[in-house]
Motif scaffolding. Structure first.
Motif, PDB file in Angstrom:
ATOM      1  N   PHE A 102       0.805  -1.219   0.000  1.00 39.07           N
ATOM      2  CA  PHE A 102       0.000   0.000   0.000  1.00 39.07           C
ATOM      3  C   PHE A 102       0.843   1.276   0.000  1.00 39.07           C
ATOM      4  N   ARG A 103       2.139   1.154  -0.221  1.00 41.07           N
ATOM      5  CA  ARG A 103       2.986   2.345  -0.121  1.00 41.07           C
ATOM      6  C   ARG A 103       2.631   3.384  -1.194  1.00 41.07           C
ATOM      7  N   ALA A 104       2.427   2.951  -2.419  1.00 40.00           N
ATOM      8  CA  ALA A 104       2.117   3.910  -3.490  1.00 40.00           C
ATOM      9  C   ALA A 104       0.829   4.666  -3.185  1.00 40.00           C
ATOM     10  N   LEU A 105      -0.165   3.966  -2.662  1.00 37.19           N
ATOM     11  CA  LEU A 105      -1.418   4.628  -2.296  1.00 37.19           C
ATOM     12  C   LEU A 105      -1.193   5.625  -1.166  1.00 37.19           C
ATOM     13  N   SER A 106      -0.403   5.229  -0.171  1.00 41.86           N
ATOM     14  CA  SER A 106      -0.112   6.126   0.949  1.00 41.86           C
ATOM     15  C   SER A 106       0.639   7.368   0.479  1.00 41.86           C
ATOM     16  N   LEU A 107       1.560   7.185  -0.431  1.00 40.14           N
ATOM     17  CA  LEU A 107       2.310   8.320  -0.976  1.00 40.14           C
ATOM     18  C   LEU A 107       1.372   9.299  -1.674  1.00 40.14           C
ATOM     19  N   ASN A 108       0.452   8.775  -2.467  1.00 40.77           N
ATOM     20  CA  ASN A 108      -0.504   9.635  -3.167  1.00 40.77           C
ATOM     21  C   ASN A 108      -1.433  10.358  -2.195  1.00 40.77           C
ATOM     22  N   THR A 109      -1.899   9.647  -1.185  1.00 39.73           N
ATOM     23  CA  THR A 109      -2.822  10.255  -0.225  1.00 39.73           C
ATOM     24  C   THR A 109      -2.148  11.383   0.545  1.00 39.73           C
ATOM     25  N   LEU A 110      -0.932  11.135   1.014  1.00 43.36           N
ATOM     26  CA  LEU A 110      -0.196  12.169   1.742  1.00 43.36           C
ATOM     27  C   LEU A 110       0.120  13.350   0.828  1.00 43.36           C
ATOM     28  N   ALA A 111       0.531  13.066  -0.390  1.00 43.57           N
ATOM     29  CA  ALA A 111       0.848  14.145  -1.328  1.00 43.57           C
ATOM     30  C   ALA A 111      -0.376  15.013  -1.612  1.00 43.57           C
ATOM     31  N   THR A 112      -1.534  14.384  -1.744  1.00 50.62           N
ATOM     32  CA  THR A 112      -2.764  15.139  -1.996  1.00 50.62           C
ATOM     33  C   THR A 112      -3.073  16.088  -0.842  1.00 50.62           C
ATOM     34  N   CYS A 113      -2.861  15.621   0.380  1.00 47.18           N
ATOM     35  CA  CYS A 113      -3.093  16.484   1.547  1.00 47.18           C
ATOM     36  C   CYS A 113      -2.079  17.626   1.599  1.00 47.18           C
ATOM     37  N   LEU A 114      -0.845  17.342   1.254  1.00 45.34           N
ATOM     38  CA  LEU A 114       0.168  18.401   1.225  1.00 45.34           C
ATOM     39  C   LEU A 114      -0.157  19.434   0.145  1.00 45.34           C
ATOM     40  N   GLN A 115      -0.649  18.969  -0.989  1.00 46.47           N
ATOM     41  CA  GLN A 115      -1.082  19.893  -2.040  1.00 46.47           C
ATOM     42  C   GLN A 115      -2.211  20.790  -1.532  1.00 46.47           C
ATOM     43  N   ALA A 116      -3.152  20.173  -0.811  1.00 48.87           N
ATOM     44  CA  ALA A 116      -4.279  20.945  -0.279  1.00 48.87           C
ATOM     45  C   ALA A 116      -3.795  21.994   0.720  1.00 48.87           C
ATOM     46  N   ARG A 117      -2.811  21.631   1.537  1.00 47.84           N
ATOM     47  CA  ARG A 117      -2.299  22.607   2.505  1.00 47.84           C
ATOM     48  C   ARG A 117      -1.519  23.711   1.800  1.00 47.84           C
ATOM     49  N   PHE A 118      -0.823  23.354   0.735  1.00 47.75           N
ATOM     50  CA  PHE A 118      -0.154  24.393  -0.052  1.00 47.75           C
ATOM     51  C   PHE A 118      -1.180  25.370  -0.618  1.00 47.75           C
ATOM     52  N   ASP A 119      -2.296  24.849  -1.094  1.00 49.22           N
ATOM     53  CA  ASP A 119      -3.347  25.715  -1.640  1.00 49.22           C
ATOM     54  C   ASP A 119      -3.852  26.705  -0.593  1.00 49.22           C
ATOM     55  N   GLN A 120      -3.812  26.291   0.672  1.00 51.54           N
ATOM     56  CA  GLN A 120      -4.309  27.153   1.744  1.00 51.54           C
ATOM     57  C   GLN A 120      -3.250  28.132   2.247  1.00 51.54           C
ATOM     58  N   ARG A 121      -2.001  27.682   2.322  1.00 55.10           N
ATOM     59  CA  ARG A 121      -0.970  28.479   2.993  1.00 55.10           C
ATOM     60  C   ARG A 121       0.173  28.917   2.085  1.00 55.10           C
ATOM     61  N   SER A 122       0.246  28.337   0.896  1.00 49.06           N
ATOM     62  CA  SER A 122       1.292  28.695  -0.084  1.00 49.06           C
ATOM     63  C   SER A 122       2.699  28.492   0.457  1.00 49.06           C
ATOM     64  N   VAL A 123       2.879  27.446   1.260  1.00 49.95           N
ATOM     65  CA  VAL A 123       4.213  27.102   1.756  1.00 49.95           C
ATOM     66  C   VAL A 123       4.841  26.141   0.750  1.00 49.95           C
ATOM     67  N   LEU A 124       5.881  26.611   0.068  1.00 48.16           N
ATOM     68  CA  LEU A 124       6.445  25.826  -1.029  1.00 48.16           C
ATOM     69  C   LEU A 124       7.046  24.502  -0.572  1.00 48.16           C
ATOM     70  N   SER A 125       7.464  24.423   0.678  1.00 45.32           N
ATOM     71  CA  SER A 125       8.034  23.158   1.153  1.00 45.32           C
ATOM     72  C   SER A 125       6.990  22.043   1.114  1.00 45.32           C
ATOM     73  N   ASP A 126       5.721  22.386   1.335  1.00 46.00           N
ATOM     74  CA  ASP A 126       4.661  21.377   1.215  1.00 46.00           C
ATOM     75  C   ASP A 126       4.565  20.875  -0.221  1.00 46.00           C
ATOM     76  N   LEU A 127       4.649  21.790  -1.161  1.00 47.23           N
ATOM     77  CA  LEU A 127       4.558  21.411  -2.571  1.00 47.23           C
ATOM     78  C   LEU A 127       5.779  20.600  -2.995  1.00 47.23           C
ATOM     79  N   ASP A 128       6.954  21.009  -2.539  1.00 43.57           N
ATOM     80  CA  ASP A 128       8.167  20.257  -2.860  1.00 43.57           C
ATOM     81  C   ASP A 128       8.089  18.830  -2.315  1.00 43.57           C
ATOM     82  N   GLU A 129       7.597  18.707  -1.083  1.00 38.78           N
ATOM     83  CA  GLU A 129       7.479  17.372  -0.487  1.00 38.78           C
ATOM     84  C   GLU A 129       6.467  16.528  -1.256  1.00 38.78           C
ATOM     85  N   ALA A 130       5.361  17.144  -1.643  1.00 39.06           N
ATOM     86  CA  ALA A 130       4.348  16.415  -2.414  1.00 39.06           C
ATOM     87  C   ALA A 130       4.947  15.890  -3.719  1.00 39.06           C
ATOM     88  N   ILE A 131       5.739  16.708  -4.385  1.00 48.17           N
ATOM     89  CA  ILE A 131       6.359  16.294  -5.649  1.00 48.17           C
ATOM     90  C   ILE A 131       7.309  15.122  -5.429  1.00 48.17           C
TER      91      ILE A 131
END
Length: 232
Positions: A102-131
């Motif tokens: 389930f690692r690939a699914l977990s990676l996608n789920t966490l990345a999606t949440c980090l993307q959502a937080r970037f959308d709210q706070r514009s912290v680029l480290s969240d986006l970099d981590e998601a990528i």
């Protein structure tokens, strides 16, 4: 009824809590009643409390609670729910090391949440981590893997967002390449073909706006027309 038959200390209580929580979350998705989602989250928290560190079901309990909190964030916009979901998913990911099914699914789920937080706070480290997470997820997805299309889409979206923040051309170019790959996985008749056509067209239009290559704009128009034909 099943939960009543599994009092505290019963070996099946965690499973009963999870099953009831899942049903309530499903009902929330259908009816949109916030109390169903709140109760689902409470039950998932109770199930997690029965799965301390080292428990074989802890990663699943962490993930289930995080998904519920993510749903509540999307419904109510409370950032603390999203922050908690990310913390839970990060712990769950540690428990799903490379090679875990389930690692690939977990990676996608966490990345999606980090993307959502970037959308709210514009912290680029969240986006970099998601990528970074999505690159790993994509590497884990073999051709034909059901998660491959999702990973391609999510990574392309994150790269396009980062391009808009930093203006690095290679991010946009890679995003377009990924969207082409995602479109190739959505042949005529596929339910997501229209979305894939539009996503690629938007990326090409962004590149036209930056570089002025008419071929990008021409292709974007063709793609939008193809997408429109699928939306009678």
């Amino acid at each position: 009824m099943a939960l009543r038959n599994c009092p505290p200390g019963h070996t099946s209580r965690s499973s009963c809590l999870h099953n009831l929580a899942t049903c309530l979350r499903d009902r929330f998705k259908q009816g949109g009643i916030p109390s169903d989602l709140d109760e689902s989250i409470d039950l998932h928290q109770a199930a997690l409390a029965l799965c301390p560190p080292g428990h074989s079901d802890r990663s699943s309990c962490l993930n289930n609670l995080a998904v519920g909190l993510g749903d509540r964030f999307r419904h109510g916009g409370i950032l603390s729910d999203l922050d908690e979901a990310i913390d839970l998913l990060q712990e769950a990911l540690v428990l799903r090391p490379p090679g875990h099914s389930f690692r690939a699914l977990s990676l996608n789920t966490l990345a999606t949440c980090l993307q959502a937080r970037f959308d709210q706070r514009s912290v680029l480290s969240d986006l970099d981590e998601a990528i970074d997470l999505l690159r790993e997820a994509l590497d884990l997805c073999t051709p034909g893997d059901s998660l491959r299309s999702l990973s391609l889409h999510n990574l392309a979206t994150s790269l396009q967002q980062r391009f808009k923040q930093r203006g690095v051309r290679s991010d946009l170019d890679e995003s377009i390449d990924l969207r082409r790959a995602a479109l190739a996985l959505c042949p005529p008749g596929h339910s997501f073909r229209s979305l894939s056509l539009n996503n690629l067209a938007i990326s090409l239009r962004d590149r036209f706006n930056q570089r002025g290559a008419l071929s990008d704009l021409d292709e974007a128009i063709d793609l939008h027309q193809a997408a429109l034909a699928l939306c009678p």
